[in-house]
Design a protein around this motif. Sequence first.
Motif, PDB file in Angstrom:
ATOM      1  N   ASN A   1       0.838  -1.199   0.000  1.00 11.35           N
ATOM      2  CA  ASN A   1       0.000   0.000   0.000  1.00 11.35           C
ATOM      3  C   ASN A   1       0.876   1.254   0.000  1.00 11.35           C
ATOM      4  OD1 ASN A   1      -2.139  -1.690   0.044  1.00 11.35           O
ATOM      5  ND2 ASN A   1      -3.066  -0.905   1.926  1.00 11.35           N
TER       6      ASN A   1
ATOM      7  N   SER B   1       1.810  12.942  -9.302  1.00  4.97           N
ATOM      8  CA  SER B   1       1.489  12.067  -8.158  1.00  4.97           C
ATOM      9  C   SER B   1       0.027  12.248  -7.792  1.00  4.97           C
ATOM     10  CB  SER B   1       2.338  12.452  -6.931  1.00  4.97           C
ATOM     11  OG  SER B   1       1.948  13.732  -6.463  1.00  4.97           O
ATOM     12  N   ALA B   2      -0.464  11.357  -6.946  1.00  2.00           N
ATOM     13  CA  ALA B   2      -1.841  11.530  -6.464  1.00  2.00           C
ATOM     14  C   ALA B   2      -1.920  12.752  -5.563  1.00  2.00           C
ATOM     15  CB  ALA B   2      -2.301  10.282  -5.722  1.00  2.00           C
ATOM     16  N   THR B   3      -0.861  13.022  -4.820  1.00  2.00           N
ATOM     17  CA  THR B   3      -0.865  14.202  -3.946  1.00  2.00           C
ATOM     18  C   THR B   3      -1.099  15.459  -4.795  1.00  2.00           C
ATOM     19  OG1 THR B   3       0.610  13.129  -2.384  1.00  2.00           O
ATOM     20  CG2 THR B   3       0.522  15.525  -2.285  1.00  2.00           C
TER      21      THR B   3
ATOM     22  N   ILE C   1      -4.743  15.486  -5.998  1.00  2.00           N
ATOM     23  CA  ILE C   1      -5.645  15.853  -4.893  1.00  2.00           C
ATOM     24  C   ILE C   1      -5.589  17.360  -4.645  1.00  2.00           C
ATOM     25  CG2 ILE C   1      -5.959  15.605  -2.378  1.00  2.00           C
ATOM     26  CD1 ILE C   1      -5.037  12.604  -2.810  1.00  2.00           C
TER      27      ILE C   1
ATOM     28  N   HIS D   1      -6.333  10.328   3.617  1.00  2.00           N
ATOM     29  CA  HIS D   1      -4.875  10.476   3.547  1.00  2.00           C
ATOM     30  C   HIS D   1      -4.517  11.933   3.849  1.00  2.00           C
ATOM     31  CE1 HIS D   1      -0.879  10.643   1.572  1.00  2.00           C
ATOM     32  NE2 HIS D   1      -0.832   9.354   1.864  1.00  2.00           N
TER      33      HIS D   1
ATOM     34  N   MET E   1     -12.422   9.136   0.427  1.00  2.00           N
ATOM     35  CA  MET E   1     -11.582   8.106  -0.196  1.00  2.00           C
ATOM     36  C   MET E   1     -12.423   6.870  -0.497  1.00  2.00           C
ATOM     37  SD  MET E   1      -9.425   6.996   3.226  1.00  2.00           S
ATOM     38  CE  MET E   1      -7.902   7.119   2.396  1.00  2.00           C
TER      39      MET E   1
ATOM     40  N   VAL F   1     -10.962   3.659  -0.808  1.00  2.00           N
ATOM     41  CA  VAL F   1     -10.367   2.579  -0.003  1.00  2.00           C
ATOM     42  C   VAL F   1      -9.325   3.197   0.920  1.00  2.00           C
ATOM     43  CG1 VAL F   1      -8.924   0.501  -0.072  1.00  2.00           C
ATOM     44  CG2 VAL F   1     -10.736   0.807  -1.768  1.00  2.00           C
TER      45      VAL F   1
ATOM     46  N   ASN G   1      -6.007   3.453   3.034  1.00  2.00           N
ATOM     47  CA  ASN G   1      -4.660   2.900   2.864  1.00  2.00           C
ATOM     48  C   ASN G   1      -4.125   2.209   4.112  1.00  2.00           C
ATOM     49  OD1 ASN G   1      -4.855   5.819   3.453  1.00  2.00           O
ATOM     50  ND2 ASN G   1      -2.670   5.660   3.836  1.00  2.00           N
TER      51      ASN G   1
ATOM     52  N   ASP H   1     -10.758  10.066  -3.589  1.00  2.00           N
ATOM     53  CA  ASP H   1      -9.372   9.614  -3.554  1.00  2.00           C
ATOM     54  C   ASP H   1      -9.421   8.112  -3.848  1.00  2.00           C
ATOM     55  OD1 ASP H   1      -6.944   8.532  -2.858  1.00  2.00           O
ATOM     56  OD2 ASP H   1      -6.704   9.692  -1.015  1.00  2.00           O
TER      57      ASP H   1
ATOM     58  N   VAL I   1      -6.896   6.227  -4.899  1.00  2.00           N
ATOM     59  CA  VAL I   1      -5.508   5.749  -4.999  1.00  2.00           C
ATOM     60  C   VAL I   1      -5.367   4.254  -4.697  1.00  2.00           C
ATOM     61  CG1 VAL I   1      -3.213   5.982  -3.939  1.00  2.00           C
ATOM     62  CG2 VAL I   1      -4.498   8.015  -4.589  1.00  2.00           C
ATOM     63  N   GLN I   2      -6.125   3.760  -3.723  1.00  2.00           N
ATOM     64  CA  GLN I   2      -5.929   2.360  -3.312  1.00  2.00           C
ATOM     65  C   GLN I   2      -6.929   1.394  -3.961  1.00  2.00           C
ATOM     66  OE1 GLN I   2      -3.381   1.211  -1.571  1.00  2.00           O
ATOM     67  NE2 GLN I   2      -2.504   3.087  -0.730  1.00  2.00           N
TER      68      GLN I   2
ATOM     69  N   SER J   1      -2.744   7.004  -8.496  1.00  2.00           N
ATOM     70  CA  SER J   1      -1.283   7.050  -8.460  1.00  2.00           C
ATOM     71  C   SER J   1      -0.728   5.746  -9.025  1.00  2.00           C
ATOM     72  CB  SER J   1      -0.835   7.220  -7.000  1.00  2.00           C
ATOM     73  OG  SER J   1       0.543   7.396  -6.946  1.00  2.00           O
TER      74      SER J   1
ATOM     75  N   HIS K   1       2.167   4.283  -9.033  1.00  2.00           N
ATOM     76  CA  HIS K   1       3.083   3.402  -8.283  1.00  2.00           C
ATOM     77  C   HIS K   1       2.371   2.522  -7.258  1.00  2.00           C
ATOM     78  CE1 HIS K   1       3.663   5.504  -4.291  1.00  2.00           C
ATOM     79  NE2 HIS K   1       3.135   6.509  -4.960  1.00  2.00           N
ATOM     80  N   LYS K   2       1.065   2.732  -7.095  1.00  2.00           N
ATOM     81  CA  LYS K   2       0.300   1.865  -6.189  1.00  2.00           C
ATOM     82  C   LYS K   2      -0.238   0.630  -6.905  1.00  2.00           C
ATOM     83  CE  LYS K   2       0.357   5.069  -2.853  1.00  2.00           C
ATOM     84  NZ  LYS K   2       1.092   4.954  -1.611  1.00  2.00           N
TER      85      LYS K   2
HETATM   86  N1  PLP Z   1      -4.168   8.834  -1.099  1.00  2.00           N
HETATM   87  C1  PLP Z   1      -4.010   7.601  -0.584  1.00  2.00           C
HETATM   88  C2  PLP Z   1      -5.201   6.848  -0.092  1.00  2.00           C
HETATM   89  C3  PLP Z   1      -2.732   7.031  -0.521  1.00  2.00           C
HETATM   90  O1  PLP Z   1      -2.576   5.802  -0.017  1.00  2.00           O
HETATM   91  C4  PLP Z   1      -1.617   7.774  -1.004  1.00  2.00           C
HETATM   92  C5  PLP Z   1      -0.252   7.232  -0.879  1.00  2.00           C
HETATM   93  O2  PLP Z   1       0.076   6.583   0.099  1.00  2.00           O
HETATM   94  C6  PLP Z   1      -1.837   9.055  -1.541  1.00  2.00           C
HETATM   95  C7  PLP Z   1      -3.121   9.546  -1.571  1.00  2.00           C
HETATM   96  C8  PLP Z   1      -0.701   9.865  -2.108  1.00  2.00           C
HETATM   97  O3  PLP Z   1      -0.192   9.267  -3.266  1.00  2.00           O
HETATM   98  P1  PLP Z   1       1.174   9.725  -3.960  1.00  2.00           P
HETATM   99  O4  PLP Z   1       2.267   8.994  -3.296  1.00  2.00           O
HETATM  100  O5  PLP Z   1       1.052   9.346  -5.402  1.00  2.00           O
HETATM  101  O6  PLP Z   1       1.259  11.208  -3.834  1.00  2.00           O
END
Ligand code: PLP
Length: 374
Positions: free
Chosen positions: A7, A68-70, A73, A97, A145, A147, A149, A174, A176-177, A196, A198-199
């Motif tokens: 994760n 990135s997801a950050t 977001i 997150h 979100m 799911v 993390n 969100d 991402v997961q 994201s 890389h997840k």
């Molecule tokens: N949102 C969730 C639920 C995450 O698990 C993560 C990363 O751990 C992020 C956002 C941020 O992702 P990124 O590493 O691509 O910025």
Amino acid sequence: MIYLDNNATTILDEQAGKAMQECFYKIYGNPNSIHPMGLEAYRVMEESREKIAELLKADPREIYFTSSATESINWALRSATSFRGKRKRVITSAVEHKAVLNTLKDLQNSEGIEVIIVEPNKQGIIFAEKLLEHVNEDTYLVSLMAVNNVTGAIQPYEEVGQYLEAKNIFYHIDAVQTIGKTSFNLESFCNFASFSAHKFHGPKGLGILYVKRGTALRPLLTGGGQERGMRSSTQNVPGVVGTAVAMENAIKELNSTTEKLRLFRDSIVKAVRELGGVVNTPLDHSVPNTVNISIPGVRGETLVNALATSGICIGTSSACSSRNDGGQYVLKAMKVREEISESAVRVSMSRFTTKTEVEDFIKSLREAVMLLKF
Ligand code: PLP
């Protein structure tokens, strides 16, 4: 090494890596150049955008690439805030997150918005009704979100979307997961969704922001006008190509992965319970790759370090160290006893996790707990 911290990030899908390598060394033109090498790079990038859109059941024009997801977001929440008019209220949950929580905190300080933070139940699940009862005429944004993390809990993002669809309120998910862990697509309503690569065995440094057509969007970066004028800067073509391949494989393998990881997780849960441990993940309402566990009397970091000496990598939920995902606040929001939250660790598998790895993990866990507890 046995890697059970998926994760946090994942190994790169080999096919994705090969496709990226071709971009690095052969299709390395700038996708915005009009010569043949630029056009070739543009073609592969747009084909990947189309593939991603198809997999997510979206339109290619709704897919923007970020770093990135950050970043995705931040873009969604800040853009929505710039179009809020006189409205002030944002509704989110306590288990989001930090990319969501800290962005909203920053907007609270700089823009004077009101942030309503909805608490989860003891299982870490947000009730849609509880969240939606805060919606009023002053509300311009809801961020939830799909799911979690830290625990793997699945949130009622579809229910919230059904309610918000007819309202003039921005809705960000969100996501991402989700990819490769649960069936997620954009047929259910939202204005924004963040991903994201890389997840899900894609490359690091590549995020996606889905923006539903017709949603007001403020450009994130101004400059040369890339990404339809919304996020200037030369696109990361190898990253985009690798992301499309990784996403396709993750989604294609979802059913077999789910089946396999359910069995693996069952065996971990059984072992944890035999050791007197506690499972913090809501097992019947979560993605199967994740299990958050606590062995009372053994601190999370201590267990992580003890397993590291056996070559096993798992995640901690502790906030004590700066080099972690800071998931302790999620367990606190779930009102988990301090003794349990302090000993929480997160085991997160992937479709590449093998039975032998899980068996070795369980064996090492037993040995570590025997040593540390008695
Ligand atoms: N949102 C969730 C639920 C995450 O698990 C993560 C990363 O751990 C992020 C956002 C941020 O992702 P990124 O590493 O691509 O910025």
